[in-house]
Design a protein around this motif. Structure first.
Motif: not given
Length: 232
Positions: A54-57, A66-73
């Motif tokens: 999860v963290p590495l992906y 390709e994505a926003n960090g907070p919302s993606f996580v």
């Protein structure tokens, strides 16, 4: 508020009621108990490869912009937790009809498949299949692993000790996973890290050492779920 008389301490400890010699024993029971040790080791290896995905992906997707960090996580967590609820219900029904050990085996198989998907799919939409498999593995293990421990430790009087020991060993693998995964990712890159062979090692260890004996137990008495401790 629970009445003291409502608790059967012998059953709660896992002590056999029809065996007067079955008394709670020391910690050496867990040390000498091969099925429990193998289960704990397989879970540790599984989580050694699983916890870092999860963290590495998330880092790989955000690094590629390709994505926003907070919302993606946040999405990764929501998807996995939602699937885990459904998977735990399915796992409970499957364990009741087919036994615990194939449910645990399927949960182990989810990790290699998840790693392959993470390797090939690096994008914001890839979180769905990757985290669906994470939820499947976590949900199945949440019901099957405690059941395996109860069956394995039945009669020893140390069921809670066995549960705690398995969770501790499993937690060691999970806590080391991000550090090991981050080191490997820095060395060879994100994508190859997802293809780590920890899932296959866990599958092989569990299938060869525990699956064989469980199969023999089912052949002897397919209508019941006998403890596997006596066969070791």
């Amino acid at each position: 508020m629970i009445p003291a008389k409502a608790i059967d301490h012998r059953v709660a400890r896992g002590t056999r009621e029809d065996d007067p010699d079955s008394r709670p024993s020391g910690f050496t029971v867990f040390v000498k108990h091969k099925p429990l040790l193998i289960l704990a080791l397989a879970l540790a290896i599984f989580h050694l490869g699983n916890a870092a995905i999860v963290p590495l992906y998330g880092l790989a997707v955000v690094a590629a912009k390709e994505a926003n960090g907070p919302s993606f996580v946040a999405t990764t967590i929501v998807v996995a937790q939602g699937v885990m609820v459904v998977a735990s219900i399915v796992g409970m029904r499957a364990a009741e009809s087919r036994n615990y050990w194939p449910v645990v085996l399927v949960s182990f198989l989810a990790l290699p498949a998840r790693g392959v998907l993470a390797y090939w799919i690096t994008g914001w939409w890839g979180v769905l299949p990757v985290q669906i498999l994470d939820g499947v593995g976590a949900g199945l293990q949440s019901v099957a692993v405690p059941g395996m421990v109860v069956r394995s430790m039945n009669g020893t009087g140390r069921i809670n000790l066995g549960q705690g020991a398995v969770i501790t060993v499993q937690g060691i693998g999970a806590s080391l996973s991000p550090a090991l995964g981050g080191w490997i990712a820095q060395w060879i890159g994100y994508q190859p890290t997802f293809l780590g062979g920890f899932g296959l090692i866990a599958v092989a260890l569990y299938r060869v050492c525990i699956g064989r004996q469980e199969l023999l137990n089912n052949i002897r008495n397919p209508k019941t779920f006998p403890p596997i401790a006596s066969d070791w």
